[in-house]
Design a protein around this motif. Structure first.
Motif, PDB file in Angstrom:
ATOM      1  N   ASP A  69     -37.544  33.013  40.934  1.00 54.46           N
ATOM      2  CA  ASP A  69     -36.859  33.518  42.136  1.00 54.46           C
ATOM      3  C   ASP A  69     -37.714  33.297  43.382  1.00 54.46           C
ATOM      4  N   HIS A  70     -39.006  33.598  43.282  1.00 52.62           N
ATOM      5  CA  HIS A  70     -39.882  33.388  44.443  1.00 52.62           C
ATOM      6  C   HIS A  70     -39.949  31.903  44.808  1.00 52.62           C
ATOM      7  N   ALA A  71     -40.160  31.058  43.784  1.00 47.80           N
ATOM      8  CA  ALA A  71     -40.313  29.625  44.047  1.00 47.80           C
ATOM      9  C   ALA A  71     -39.066  29.062  44.712  1.00 47.80           C
ATOM     10  N   SER A  72     -37.881  29.472  44.218  1.00 49.22           N
ATOM     11  CA  SER A  72     -36.665  28.869  44.772  1.00 49.22           C
ATOM     12  C   SER A  72     -36.303  29.455  46.132  1.00 49.22           C
ATOM     13  N   VAL A  73     -36.362  30.780  46.282  1.00 50.91           N
ATOM     14  CA  VAL A  73     -35.972  31.368  47.574  1.00 50.91           C
ATOM     15  C   VAL A  73     -36.957  30.931  48.668  1.00 50.91           C
ATOM     16  N   ILE A  74     -38.246  31.081  48.381  1.00 48.32           N
ATOM     17  CA  ILE A  74     -39.236  30.737  49.411  1.00 48.32           C
ATOM     18  C   ILE A  74     -39.323  29.210  49.565  1.00 48.32           C
ATOM     19  N   GLY A  75     -39.322  28.514  48.427  1.00 48.96           N
ATOM     20  CA  GLY A  75     -39.470  27.051  48.471  1.00 48.96           C
ATOM     21  C   GLY A  75     -38.326  26.380  49.211  1.00 48.96           C
ATOM     22  N   MET A  76     -37.115  26.894  49.034  1.00 49.66           N
ATOM     23  CA  MET A  76     -35.981  26.269  49.735  1.00 49.66           C
ATOM     24  C   MET A  76     -35.966  26.686  51.206  1.00 49.66           C
ATOM     25  N   ALA A  77     -36.279  27.973  51.470  1.00 51.09           N
ATOM     26  CA  ALA A  77     -36.282  28.432  52.876  1.00 51.09           C
ATOM     27  C   ALA A  77     -37.322  27.648  53.680  1.00 51.09           C
ATOM     28  N   LEU A  78     -38.485  27.375  53.081  1.00 54.55           N
ATOM     29  CA  LEU A  78     -39.517  26.609  53.797  1.00 54.55           C
ATOM     30  C   LEU A  78     -39.062  25.169  54.027  1.00 54.55           C
ATOM     31  N   ALA A  79     -38.414  24.603  53.011  1.00 58.63           N
ATOM     32  CA  ALA A  79     -37.965  23.210  53.153  1.00 58.63           C
ATOM     33  C   ALA A  79     -36.894  23.068  54.240  1.00 58.63           C
ATOM     34  N   LEU A  80     -36.147  24.162  54.496  1.00 56.75           N
ATOM     35  CA  LEU A  80     -35.051  24.107  55.481  1.00 56.75           C
ATOM     36  C   LEU A  80     -35.437  24.739  56.817  1.00 56.75           C
ATOM     37  N   GLU A  81     -36.707  25.056  56.953  1.00 53.38           N
ATOM     38  CA  GLU A  81     -37.181  25.832  58.106  1.00 53.38           C
ATOM     39  C   GLU A  81     -36.812  25.221  59.455  1.00 53.38           C
ATOM     40  N   LYS A  82     -36.782  23.897  59.500  1.00 52.30           N
ATOM     41  CA  LYS A  82     -36.498  23.251  60.796  1.00 52.30           C
ATOM     42  C   LYS A  82     -35.082  23.566  61.269  1.00 52.30           C
ATOM     43  N   ARG A  83     -34.185  23.866  60.304  1.00 50.53           N
ATOM     44  CA  ARG A  83     -32.788  24.144  60.675  1.00 50.53           C
ATOM     45  C   ARG A  83     -32.561  25.605  61.063  1.00 50.53           C
ATOM     46  N   GLY A  84     -33.419  26.485  60.572  1.00 58.00           N
ATOM     47  CA  GLY A  84     -33.233  27.903  60.875  1.00 58.00           C
ATOM     48  C   GLY A  84     -34.209  28.745  60.082  1.00 58.00           C
ATOM     49  N   ARG A  85     -34.433  29.974  60.543  1.00 58.14           N
ATOM     50  CA  ARG A  85     -35.402  30.838  59.871  1.00 58.14           C
ATOM     51  C   ARG A  85     -34.739  32.154  59.442  1.00 58.14           C
TER      52      ARG A  85
ATOM     53  N   ARG B 134     -43.443  17.281  37.625  1.00 57.14           N
ATOM     54  CA  ARG B 134     -42.985  16.339  38.679  1.00 57.14           C
ATOM     55  C   ARG B 134     -43.336  16.824  40.072  1.00 57.14           C
ATOM     56  N   GLY B 135     -44.479  17.493  40.172  1.00 59.76           N
ATOM     57  CA  GLY B 135     -44.946  17.952  41.482  1.00 59.76           C
ATOM     58  C   GLY B 135     -44.256  19.222  41.957  1.00 59.76           C
ATOM     59  N   ARG B 136     -43.419  19.829  41.109  1.00 57.06           N
ATOM     60  CA  ARG B 136     -42.683  21.018  41.562  1.00 57.06           C
ATOM     61  C   ARG B 136     -43.409  22.319  41.247  1.00 57.06           C
ATOM     62  N   ARG B 137     -44.380  22.260  40.322  1.00 51.87           N
ATOM     63  CA  ARG B 137     -45.081  23.491  39.955  1.00 51.87           C
ATOM     64  C   ARG B 137     -46.416  23.134  39.307  1.00 51.87           C
ATOM     65  N   GLY B 138     -47.475  23.301  40.100  1.00 53.08           N
ATOM     66  CA  GLY B 138     -48.804  22.986  39.580  1.00 53.08           C
ATOM     67  C   GLY B 138     -49.227  24.002  38.526  1.00 53.08           C
TER      68      GLY B 138
ATOM     69  N   PRO C 197     -33.226  20.881  48.658  1.00 53.17           N
ATOM     70  CA  PRO C 197     -34.376  21.100  49.540  1.00 53.17           C
ATOM     71  C   PRO C 197     -35.346  22.038  48.850  1.00 53.17           C
ATOM     72  N   TYR C 198     -36.593  21.635  48.704  1.00 56.86           N
ATOM     73  CA  TYR C 198     -37.537  22.481  47.951  1.00 56.86           C
ATOM     74  C   TYR C 198     -38.968  22.094  48.269  1.00 56.86           C
ATOM     75  N   GLU C 199     -39.779  23.095  48.551  1.00 58.00           N
ATOM     76  CA  GLU C 199     -41.235  22.880  48.694  1.00 58.00           C
ATOM     77  C   GLU C 199     -41.927  23.707  47.636  1.00 58.00           C
ATOM     78  N   PRO C 200     -42.800  23.090  46.833  1.00 52.81           N
ATOM     79  CA  PRO C 200     -43.457  23.875  45.769  1.00 52.81           C
ATOM     80  C   PRO C 200     -44.402  24.935  46.329  1.00 52.81           C
ATOM     81  N   LEU C 201     -44.470  26.084  45.632  1.00 55.14           N
ATOM     82  CA  LEU C 201     -45.436  27.119  46.031  1.00 55.14           C
ATOM     83  C   LEU C 201     -46.801  26.829  45.426  1.00 55.14           C
ATOM     84  N   PHE C 202     -46.797  26.429  44.147  1.00 57.56           N
ATOM     85  CA  PHE C 202     -48.067  26.135  43.453  1.00 57.56           C
ATOM     86  C   PHE C 202     -48.323  24.636  43.584  1.00 57.56           C
ATOM     87  N   ARG C 203     -49.389  24.307  44.294  1.00 48.04           N
ATOM     88  CA  ARG C 203     -49.664  22.880  44.542  1.00 48.04           C
ATOM     89  C   ARG C 203     -51.011  22.495  43.947  1.00 48.04           C
TER      90      ARG C 203
END
Ligand code: PLP
Length: 385
Positions: free
Chosen positions: A73-89, A228-232, A216-222
């Motif tokens: 839940d954290h990875a998807s909610v935060i990861g997607m919100a960060l990836a879409l940040e330019k469109r809105g917060r 595939r780079g989605r979760r270190g 749209p997704y930015e990984p939290l664990f890098r």
């Protein structure tokens, strides 16, 4: 003890236990290692990925293994919100989401995002028309498939269609739904889906985040290219293997278990109603998970009932939180407009693959006795004061 708390966690099924024991007894190689032992571990991870993907009708490549529902839940909610940040917060979360989703929202608020909460009706149902317009600055809607307390199943496909039309991404927590009702990732039309192994007779500490291709997704664990780079992080091999086997078994038994659970739920509700006619069953008029009953017993507080049932050999969850002697109604029941005096008397009864009809009958009898005992105690205390 009779275990009636399967929505909290489930016993690990023997098939998963055996597969995990075998994985634990192996050479302990890292699935990322190039040698043959590493490659064998990799093959076991990939087999589990196929098994988990099949349970929710997804492609194996869409599945990312994580440490459970909370991380997913954290990875998807935060990861997607960060990836879409330019469109809105701003993001929108249904009022009845699990703490794991609300917690992710709090992290986003901490870094300046706005989080709005979408209301539900008295049945515990989110109105698809409440999906915000893109112009409102929202980029994401989070809505669960089935509620952990009431079992109410949300109209996710309809909500996702509206959200897509408004240009919003959709996150869906399917932790309680997977293994209990059919879940079809593609048909739901969501961008991200989260499930957890320990809710479907797999081990604790492992889950899956399923992402639509191109979501749209930015990984939290890098820091490394795992998953595939989605979760270190080095994969939890025994946990993942156990998850895969549990998912495969759950998929195989889904239809028969659902029918069996519905019959047991009917038996449980009829039995309780016959013994205690003033019982209120929350979410009764909405489609619900076949294994879950959330009921209030007027005049008998949740925490007292839980202890009375425990003393009679029945393990359940209180439908209200208890902190230092005071009892607080659950936010889910509150959001459904359940009056406080009723909400503080709620219990969650959740059955699973080990539950039998005989257990249901014993639970009904224990609830009758416990409610009468707690009401008697409350009346005596009132007379003394
Ligand atoms: N989401 C829902 C709906 C849940 O019921 C739970 C667990 O109770 C979680 C998320 C958290 O999952 P986990 O315990 O795997 O972190």
């Amino acid at each position: 003890m009779i275990y009636f708390d399967h929505n909290a966690s489930t016993p690990v099924r023997p098939e998963a236990r055996e597969a995990m024991a075998e994985a634990l007894a192996g050479p302990g190689a890292n699935p990322s290692s190039a040698h043959s032992l590493g490659q064998r571990a990799r093959a076991a991870v990939e087999r589990a990925r196929e098994q988990v993907a099949a349970l929710v009708g997804a492609r194996p490549e869409a599945v990312t293994f994580v440490s459970g529902g909370t991380e997913g839940d954290h990875a998807s909610v935060i990861g997607m919100a960060l990836a879409l940040e330019k469109r809105g917060r701003a993001i929108a979360i249904s009022a009845i989401e699990h703490h794991a989703v609300h917690g992710a929202g709090e992290v986003l608020e901490r870094i300046g995002f706005r989080v709005t909460h979408l209301p539900v009706d008295a049945r515990g149902f989110l109105d698809p028309a409440s999906v915000p317009a893109a112009a409102s600055g929202h980029t994401l809607v989070a809505v669960m498939l089935a509620n952990n307390e009431t079992g109410v199943i949300q109209p996710v496909a309809e909500i996702a269609a509206r959200a897509r039309a408004a240009g919003l991404a959709v996150q869906c927590d399917a932790v309680q739904a997977a293994g209990k009702i059919p879940v079809d990732f593609a048909a739901l039309g969501v961008d991200a889906l989260v499930i957890s192994a320990h809710k479907l007779a797999g081990p604790k500490g492992v889950g899956a985040l399923i992402l639509r291709d191109g979501a749209p997704y930015e990984p939290l664990f890098r820091g490394s290219a795992h998953e595939r780079g989605r979760r270190g992080g080095t994969e939890n091999l025994p946990g993942i293997v156990g998850f895969g086997v549990a998912a495969e078994c759950a998929a195989r038994e889904l239809a028969s278990e659902r029918t069996r659970m519905l019959a047991l739920r009917g038996r449980l509700e009829d039995g309780i109603r016959a013994a205690l006619p003033d019982t209120a069953i929350h979410g009764e008029r909405a489609p619900r998970l076949p294994n879950t009953v959330n009921a209030s017993f007027p005049g008998a507080r949740s925490d007292h009932l839980l202890m009375a049932l425990d003393a009679r050999g029945v393990a359940v969850s209180a439908g209200a939180a208890c902190a230092s002697g005071a009892v607080e109604p659950s936010p889910v029941l509150k959001a459904m407009g359940v009056p406080r005096e009723l909400a503080v008397c709620a219990l969650r009864l959740s059955m699973g693959r080990t539950t039998t009809a005989e257990e249901v009958d014993r639970v009904v009898a224990a609830i009758g006795e416990s409610v009468r005992a707690v009401r008697g105690g409350a009346a005596a205390a009132a007379a003394r004061s």
